[in-house]
Design a protein around this motif. Structure first.
Motif, PDB file in Angstrom:
ATOM      1  N   ALA A  26      21.715  36.776  29.984  1.00  0.00           N
ATOM      2  CA  ALA A  26      20.987  37.436  28.878  1.00  0.00           C
ATOM      3  C   ALA A  26      21.894  37.009  27.412  1.00  0.00           C
ATOM      4  O   ALA A  26      22.951  36.568  27.721  1.00  0.00           O
ATOM      5  N   ASP A  27      21.154  37.082  26.473  1.00  0.00           N
ATOM      6  CA  ASP A  27      21.675  36.845  25.335  1.00  0.00           C
ATOM      7  C   ASP A  27      22.976  38.062  25.165  1.00  0.00           C
ATOM      8  O   ASP A  27      22.871  39.291  25.677  1.00  0.00           O
ATOM      9  N   GLY A  28      24.111  37.573  24.542  1.00  0.00           N
ATOM     10  CA  GLY A  28      25.347  38.458  24.570  1.00  0.00           C
ATOM     11  C   GLY A  28      26.278  38.592  25.847  1.00  0.00           C
ATOM     12  O   GLY A  28      27.083  39.473  25.955  1.00  0.00           O
ATOM     13  N   PHE A  29      25.926  37.675  26.692  1.00  0.00           N
ATOM     14  CA  PHE A  29      26.788  37.510  27.862  1.00  0.00           C
ATOM     15  C   PHE A  29      28.147  37.400  27.460  1.00  0.00           C
ATOM     16  O   PHE A  29      28.706  36.534  26.621  1.00  0.00           O
ATOM     17  N   LYS A  30      29.012  38.127  28.161  1.00  0.00           N
ATOM     18  CA  LYS A  30      30.437  38.220  28.059  1.00  0.00           C
ATOM     19  C   LYS A  30      31.154  37.671  29.141  1.00  0.00           C
ATOM     20  O   LYS A  30      31.271  38.652  30.215  1.00  0.00           O
ATOM     21  N   PRO A  31      31.719  36.573  29.204  1.00  0.00           N
ATOM     22  CA  PRO A  31      32.190  36.065  30.500  1.00  0.00           C
ATOM     23  C   PRO A  31      33.382  36.837  30.894  1.00  0.00           C
ATOM     24  O   PRO A  31      34.435  37.252  30.068  1.00  0.00           O
ATOM     25  N   GLY A  32      33.727  37.115  32.232  1.00  0.00           N
ATOM     26  CA  GLY A  32      35.015  37.713  32.467  1.00  0.00           C
ATOM     27  C   GLY A  32      35.880  36.566  33.099  1.00  0.00           C
ATOM     28  O   GLY A  32      35.700  35.329  32.642  1.00  0.00           O
ATOM     29  N   LYS A  33      36.947  36.664  33.913  1.00  0.00           N
ATOM     30  CA  LYS A  33      37.837  35.865  34.161  1.00  0.00           C
ATOM     31  C   LYS A  33      37.596  35.011  35.478  1.00  0.00           C
ATOM     32  O   LYS A  33      38.096  33.927  35.915  1.00  0.00           O
ATOM     33  N   ASP A  34      36.548  35.455  36.323  1.00  0.00           N
ATOM     34  CA  ASP A  34      36.073  34.755  37.600  1.00  0.00           C
ATOM     35  C   ASP A  34      35.518  33.432  37.114  1.00  0.00           C
ATOM     36  O   ASP A  34      35.173  33.101  36.171  1.00  0.00           O
ATOM     37  N   LYS A  35      35.556  32.579  38.339  1.00  0.00           N
ATOM     38  CA  LYS A  35      35.108  31.302  38.157  1.00  0.00           C
ATOM     39  C   LYS A  35      33.519  30.944  37.638  1.00  0.00           C
ATOM     40  O   LYS A  35      33.288  30.240  36.719  1.00  0.00           O
ATOM     41  N   LEU A  36      32.583  31.992  38.255  1.00  0.00           N
ATOM     42  CA  LEU A  36      31.157  31.725  37.863  1.00  0.00           C
ATOM     43  C   LEU A  36      31.157  32.174  36.239  1.00  0.00           C
ATOM     44  O   LEU A  36      30.457  31.521  35.698  1.00  0.00           O
ATOM     45  N   SER A  37      31.855  33.254  35.742  1.00  0.00           N
ATOM     46  CA  SER A  37      31.475  33.692  34.612  1.00  0.00           C
ATOM     47  C   SER A  37      32.089  32.425  33.593  1.00  0.00           C
ATOM     48  O   SER A  37      31.462  32.101  32.566  1.00  0.00           O
ATOM     49  N   GLN A  38      33.195  32.011  33.807  1.00  0.00           N
ATOM     50  CA  GLN A  38      33.746  31.071  33.352  1.00  0.00           C
ATOM     51  C   GLN A  38      32.786  29.491  33.309  1.00  0.00           C
ATOM     52  O   GLN A  38      32.570  28.742  32.117  1.00  0.00           O
TER      53      GLN A  38
END
Length: 490
Positions: A26-38
């Motif tokens: 979604a718009d506004g996605f805030k990535p974490g430190k995990d590999k998928l988010s990055q």
């Protein structure tokens, strides 16, 4: 389709083994430190996944992820509509891979309505009819596992979506079956199978019992077929028996040739869908079996074929309905209202809080509303508002149509109390006005689903509508009755 919901974020999803992983971004996605988010962050920053809802990007065995195939799909603001379009686009890209196990992850915690939209969209996109194929292809997705950080807050909504999917798929199954594999007797067997569930009962009336009741309009339609009619009475008892039920009435014409007023040959095969109203009643009861709401519901299905033999009803014949009203049958292709009017009279014995009939009744409703919204005809503002709101929540949309008395003028005849047709102009409304004559003793609504029950063309097939709308309506009635009970106890 088997579905489950788990509470986990993208870090856990990255290590979940499956045939395919769908991540809704979604718009506004805030990535974490995990590999998928990055991974997602890098892709969106590079502009490889445009923010436009429905845009997708496919990855094969991305580094650090267990899933063999990953599809990222943009869902805009995360609304139900955007979720649905993204799922359809993503599954289109996965179709050739035929993943049996699909994992769905949300980049941001979804709303309840968004989760429901995703569950239903996946079911719709992966459903395939196989019953009468010699070598059926396996379903594209057999199991779907949904991961959301706020899963526990969504559990009730997820269970509701899962039950609706079960009901919709059952309705599709029966509406899609060819008429020789979905006779009135077959429908009755399906209803009896449902009645094995908790709180369920089923009674099936045949020609002798129907004749004894005086259902002359229903019998008139059936007399042109060699298949015996069936009048099916399904009951779900989830509340004290003294509580008045909601009654659902489904049109169950398992094949409609038009009778002596025969239909044109092109696309007549689609008249197997003329029992979609009955199929939706079966679907609702399948959902009730899972949800077990504190409510009483009765389902009535008047089922027969509308065919032509030496005994078939003729234009100009006059028959006597169960209500005692006489009907001049000017058009034998206006048969749905004839079976429904006797079922509506039968519904009186239950002293219902409301009666809703569901029918593929008129081509005129297709002209009026197309295939987006079902036609809603109702003399009660409260009931009409409740059904409309239920349709909006379920994204199984309807639209209220007029019921002015002037529309009944064309139903007047010199030879009976009422004619079964009133001319081409306003045909969907005059059909509803005909039914209204037989629904004066309870709050009543009519859903004309002729435009929404199936799709034609390359995507030909049943939609399972309006199971979602009806289940939402019934659950809202459950909540309303529970609140009334609490108020009365104070």
């Amino acid at each position: 389709m088997n579905v489950e919901l788990k509470a986990a974020g993208l870090a856990a999803v990255a290590q979940h083994e499956c045939d395919a992983l769908l991540v809704l971004v979604a718009d506004g996605f805030k990535p974490g430190k995990d590999k998928l988010s990055q991974c997602i962050a890098g892709i969106t920053k590079a502009g490889d996944l445009p923010a436009k809802p429905g845009k997708t990007l496919s990855l094969y065995r991305p580094q650090g992820l267990v899933a063999r195939r990953v599809v990222l799909a943009a869902v805009g603001d995360g609304s139900s509509q955007h979720m649905r379009s993204a799922v359809v686009a993503a599954l289109g890209g996965l179709k050739s891979a035929s993943p049996q196990q699909l994992t769905v992850a949300f980049g941001l915690p979804p709303s309840a309505s968004a989760l429901r939209a995703v569950v239903q969209a996946i079911s719709d996109a992966t459903y395939s009819y196989t019953t009468t194929k010699s070598k059926p292809e396996p379903r594209t997705v057999h199991t779907a596992c949904f991961f959301a950080e706020n899963a526990e807050d969504l559990r009730t909504e997820f269970d509701r979506a899962r039950a609706i999917v079960t009901g919709v798929e059952l309705a599709k199954e029966w509406a899609n079956r060819p008429a020789n594999h979905a006779t009135p007797t077959d429908l009755a067997k399906a209803a009896k199978a449902l009645a094995k569930g908790p709180g369920m009962q089923c009674e099936v009336l045949g020609p002798k019992e129907v004749a004894k009741l005086g259902m002359g309009a229903f019998m008139a339609v059936a007399q042109g077929s060699d298949q015996p009619l069936r009048f099916i009475v399904l009951k779900y008892t989830g509340a004290p028996k003294a509580q008045a039920p909601v009654v659902l009435v489904g049109k169950g014409i398992t094949f409609d040739s038009g009778g002596i007023s025969i239909k044109p040959a092109p696309e007549m095969d689609e008249m197997k869908y003329d029992m979609s109203g009955a199929a939706s009643v079966l679907g609702v009861f399948a959902a009730l079996a899972q949800l077990q709401p504190r409510l009483n519901v009765v389902g009535l299905i008047a089922s027969t074929e509308n065919l032509i033999n030496g005994s078939a009803v003729k234009p100009g014949d006059v028959v006597t309905s169960m209500s005692g009203q006489t009907i001049e049958i000017l058009n034998t292709d206006a048969e749905g209202r004839l079976v429904l009017c006797d079922a509506l009279t039968y519904a009186e014995r239950f002293k219902p809080t409301a009666v809703v009939d569901i029918a593929t009744l008129t081509g005129a409703c297709v002209i009026a509303l197309g295939n987006v919204r079902s036609g809603l005809f109702c003399g009660s503002d409260a009931l009409a508002d409740a059904l409309h709101a239920a349709g909006e929540r379920a994204q199984d949309l309807c639209w209220r149509m007029p019921l002015d008395d002037d529309y009944a003028e064309g139903l007047k005849t010199h030879y009976a109390d009422v004619a079964n047709v009133g001319g081409r102009a306003g045909g969907a409304i005059s059909a509803a006005k005909f039914l209204q004559r037989f629904a004066t003793k309870f709050p009543w609504a009519h859903l004309d689903i002729a435009g929404t029950a199936w799709r034609g063309g390359a995507a030909k097939g049943a939609t399972g509508r309006p199971v979602g709308l009806l289940v939402e309506y019934l659950l809202a009635q459950t909540a309303a009755q529970s609140a009334a009970t609490v108020r009365a106890a104070k």
